[in-house]
Scaffold this active site. Structure first.
Site, short mmCIF file in Angstrom:
data_model
loop_
_atom_site.label_atom_id
_atom_site.label_comp_id
_atom_site.label_asym_id
_atom_site.label_seq_id
_atom_site.Cartn_x
_atom_site.Cartn_y
_atom_site.Cartn_z
N HIS A 196 0.67 -1.13 -0.30
CA HIS A 196 -0.04 0.08 -0.02
C HIS A 196 1.11 1.51 0.33
CE1 HIS A 196 -3.05 2.92 2.59
NE2 HIS A 196 -3.30 2.55 0.99
N ARG A 197 0.47 2.43 -1.72
CA ARG A 197 1.69 3.22 -1.46
C ARG A 197 3.30 2.88 -0.71
NH1 ARG A 197 -1.62 7.32 2.59
NH2 ARG A 197 -3.16 6.35 2.48
N GLU A 255 0.89 -0.19 -4.51
CA GLU A 255 -0.57 -0.02 -4.67
C GLU A 255 -0.53 1.84 -4.73
OE1 GLU A 255 -3.51 2.68 -3.36
OE2 GLU A 255 -2.06 2.25 -2.54
N ASP A 290 -0.92 5.62 -5.88
CA ASP A 290 -2.58 6.86 -5.86
C ASP A 290 -2.35 8.13 -7.44
OD1 ASP A 290 -3.98 6.17 -3.60
OD2 ASP A 290 -1.64 6.24 -3.02
N HIS A 317 -0.71 10.18 -2.82
CA HIS A 317 -1.98 9.95 -2.46
C HIS A 317 -3.28 11.30 -2.59
CE1 HIS A 317 -5.03 9.55 0.52
NE2 HIS A 317 -5.15 8.11 -0.45
N GLU A 334 -4.34 3.03 -8.52
CA GLU A 334 -5.43 3.79 -8.41
C GLU A 334 -5.58 5.63 -9.75
OE1 GLU A 334 -8.11 5.58 -4.95
OE2 GLU A 334 -6.44 4.64 -4.07
N LYS A 377 -6.86 8.16 -9.29
CA LYS A 377 -7.52 9.54 -8.08
C LYS A 377 -8.04 10.61 -8.50
CE LYS A 377 -7.97 8.85 -4.24
NZ LYS A 377 -6.32 9.20 -2.55
N ASP A 414 0.47 -1.75 4.33
CA ASP A 414 1.48 -1.05 4.91
C ASP A 414 3.30 -1.19 5.58
OD1 ASP A 414 -0.12 1.47 4.47
OD2 ASP A 414 -0.10 2.81 6.43
#
Length: 686
Positions: free
Chosen positions: A351-352, A378, A380, A393, A453, A455, A578
């Site tokens: 995640h990020r 992952e 954004d 993000h 993703e 955004k 994370d």
């Protein structure tokens, strides 16, 4: 609004007229309050908070059409999971932010949302097989003849029954030569015990079938064809029905051939691909699954080898087995009853990157996540003022950098001057906001993928994403998701062969599986997406029921280790976190140390497995030997096999992995062949 003096006058009326007026106003007020309470209570009772669903009422979904080329925007054995669920709702941290960090679990970000209607809940009460496999492959059979239909009885019922239908809505044998009865008669005989999958071969059949399904309100069903455009035609006219494209006669099994299966399945509004058993190796199955294709493998029995064929598919990790011997397949699943068993690796999604260790959404953060063993980064994405996709993000730069202002008001050159180390000033003196191109290069260098993703709400951002994917030849490295249903619609128009996921809030309900899954399917089907949801409310029962419908469930975001471990044990498709390093040293897969063994009479040999962890460490380890066939040819004692009689035997090797907190799970190799020869032989190593 009333003047204050008049308002207070009516609180203490002095005349009969005023008393009547006050009574009437209080009556209206009470009715209004009651209606408001009802509107709140009903969705809560249904386990589907009003703001958690997307933007189309389920009644509209039932009759809506998808414009051509578009999307509109271990269970307890032997019991049904789709009806009358009891308890078991997983504990979770309320208000946990997910991949998008919108601050409140449950916000879809897709505009006005509406809950699914309870009126359309018509799921078939599928029987779960007796096994300890998490998300065990669903069992499917094709109706071959009338006699077969009478033999399909509990407890050996497959989950899905494929019915070959002609333009007269007559069920035939698979070749279409022998009529088995009218579709209505066959469905009446099946009596809601198996999910119907209607195999179609021409447009006329599709149109008449869809008309009948709508008229009868049949929702829990599939349309299957080896002609993808027919599946698309059915799904366009009746989105609630699910699509399957049949590639069981496919010949090209190269990586490009597998990518073409992904493209054809997705562009024809399906999620499930039927593969020939011979092509369903572990590698091929994993390749397609990682790219959001549900794999059903078609196995044709040949008497004595049927059991072996089924175990080969189970241990390959297929999502479904299409077989003409469902009883044998269900019986084979019982073998996996030692510990909770994983036949598919749950994908770890960084995640990020690794924001628990390094500045989020940076190249160093992504590299750390992948090196820890994650299968995906992952990210954004926003679009700069001069048309570049950058990885960050929030819509403003001040959250993570030393700058201030909206991301999309900057040029790429201006963003590159900012320092993105705000959350980690120590140890990372100067890090930049990366571009999507830079992140693609990182993923490719590590042999991993990106879960991208979108955004940005700017339509040009999706156009740029498609351009970058094509310019960088990165189609095979990308899965795309978004909270924004409109952006997903654009993606389906610009690149219809690219699968995508709809990010949602809390829509699963473990204690009301039938109701919440029915609504969830309508939400996903009209957009042809995966379910990328908060894990709040999601549990094993919902996931087990969803697997029979070909729904991919990828929950987020696990920053509590107990829940991370729990959903890992449920066999979730992907686990977003994370803390990708939590699983670094966990066993991800096992392969036999020896592929084929040839022994002399009375000769013995040990069998072991190579255990590979998520971060890629490989070690040799002992394993338990499970004999599949040829019990009269060999004797097993501990980790050794001794030749007893000339012939062939097959075994599985089982490795039980242990993780912190007492967690245990089983991993199996694919079948190992042992040949006993009078002339002697040697072990053939991998």
């Amino acid at each position: 609004m009333q003047h204050p003096a008049k308002f207070f006058k009516y609180l203490k009326p002095s005349t009969g007229k005023e008393r009547k007026l006050l009574t009437r106003r209080w009556s209206f007020l009470c009715v209004g309050v009651l209606l408001a309470l009802v509107s709140i209570v009903i969705p809560l009772q249904a386990g589907l908070p009003h703001a958690q669903m997307a933007d189309t009422d389920s009644k509209v979904l039932e009759s809506s059409r998808i414009p051509a080329g578009q999307i509109s925007a271990g269970a307890n054995p032997g019991r049904t999971l789709d009806k009358a669920q009891s308890g078991g709702q997983a504990s979770h941290a309320k208000g946990e932010t997910g991949p998008q960090g919108e601050g409140k679990a449950g916000s879809t970000g897709a505009g006005a949302a509406s809950k699914p209607s309870a009126a359309g809940n018509k799921l078939i009460p599928v029987m779960e097989p007796d096994t300890r496999i998490a998300l065990a492959p669903t069992i499917v059979t094709e109706l071959q003849n009338k006699e077969e239909l009478s033999k399909l009885k509990a407890p050996a019922l497959p989950a899905t029954l494929i019915l070959h239908v002609n333009s007269g809505l007559i069920v035939t044998d698979p070749a279409g030569k022998t009529e088995l009865g009218s579709l209505e008669t066959v469905l009446s005989t099946v009596d809601g015990q198996m999910i119907p999958a209607f195999y179609v071969k021409n447009k006329e059949t599709v149109d008449r079938l869809v008309s009948m399904l709508k008229r009868k309100g049949i929702e829990d069903a599939f349309v299957v064809s080896d002609q993808g455009e027919l599946v698309k035609r059915a799904r366009t006219e009746y989105p609630v029905v699910r699509g399957i494209v049949d590639f069981s006669a496919a010949g090209d099994l190269s990586r490009e051939g597998l990518m073409n299966i992904r493209r054809q399945t997705t562009k024809n509004l399906a999620k499930i691909a039927i593969m020939p058993a011979a092509a369903s190796s572990r590698e091929a199955v994993n390749y397609l699954q990682q790219r959001l294709i549900v794999v059903w493998a078609k196995e044709i029995s040949d008497a004595p080898r049927t059991n072996l064929a089924v175990h080969t598919l189970i241990t390959a990790g297929v999502n479904g087995i299409v077989t003409d011997s469902p009883k044998i397949a269900l019986g084979a699943l019982k073998l996996y009853s030692h510990e909770k068993t994983l036949v598919r690796k749950p994908y770890i999604i960084a995640h990020r990157g690794m924001p628990s260790k390094a500045p989020e959404n940076t190249i160093i953060s992504g590299r750390l996540g992948l090196e820890a063993g994650a299968d995906f980064i992952e990210n954004d994405m926003y679009l700069t003022k001069d048309g570049h996709l950058v990885i960050i993000h929030d819509p403003v730069v001040e959250s993570t950098t030393n700058g201030k202002g909206k991301v999309e008001d900057f040029t790429l050159a201006q963003l590159k001057k900012l320092n993105a180390n705000k959350l980690f000033p120590s140890g990372y003196p100067n890090v930049q906001i990366p571009t999507l191109e830079e992140q693609i290069d990182l993923a490719r260098s590590k042999g991993k993928m990106i879960l991208a993703e979108m955004k940005s709400k700017n339509p040009a951002a999706m156009e740029k994403l498609v351009q970058v994917i094509r310019d960088k030849n990165a189609e095979d490295l990308m899965n795309v998701m978004s909270f924004d249903a409109e952006q997903l619609r654009r993606l389906s128009e610009l690149m219809p062969e690219m699968p995508c996921g709809l990010l949602t809030g809390e829509i699963a309900n473990e204690s009301k599986v039938d109701q919440s899954l029915s609504g969830t399917l309508k939400l996903m089907q009209v957009r042809n997406t995966t379910l990328n949801t908060t894990y709040s409310g999601l549990g094993q029962n919902f996931m087990e029921a969803a697997k029979h419908r070909g729904l991919i469930v990828s929950p987020w975001t696990f920053n509590d280790k107990a829940n991370f471990m729990r959903y890992f044990g449920y066999g979730a498709y992907g686990i977003t976190t994370d803390y990708a390093f939590w699983a670094s040293d966990w066993a991800a897969s096992v392969t036999p140390g020896i592929e084929k063994v040839v022994l002399d009479m009375n000769e013995s040999t040990g069998l072991s497995v190579i255990v590979e962890t998520f971060k890629g460490t490989r070690t040799d380890s002992k394993a338990e030997i499970i004999v599949l066939d040829g019990q009269d040819k060999i004797v097993v004692s501990g980790g050794k096999v001794t030749a007893k009689e000339q012939g062939t035997a097959h075994v599985l090797l089982r490795y039980t992995a242990s993780i912190e907190g007492g967690g245990r799970y089983d991993l199996y190799t694919q079948p190992v062949t042992l040949e006993v020869s009078e002339t002697g032989g040697a072990a053939v190593k991998l």
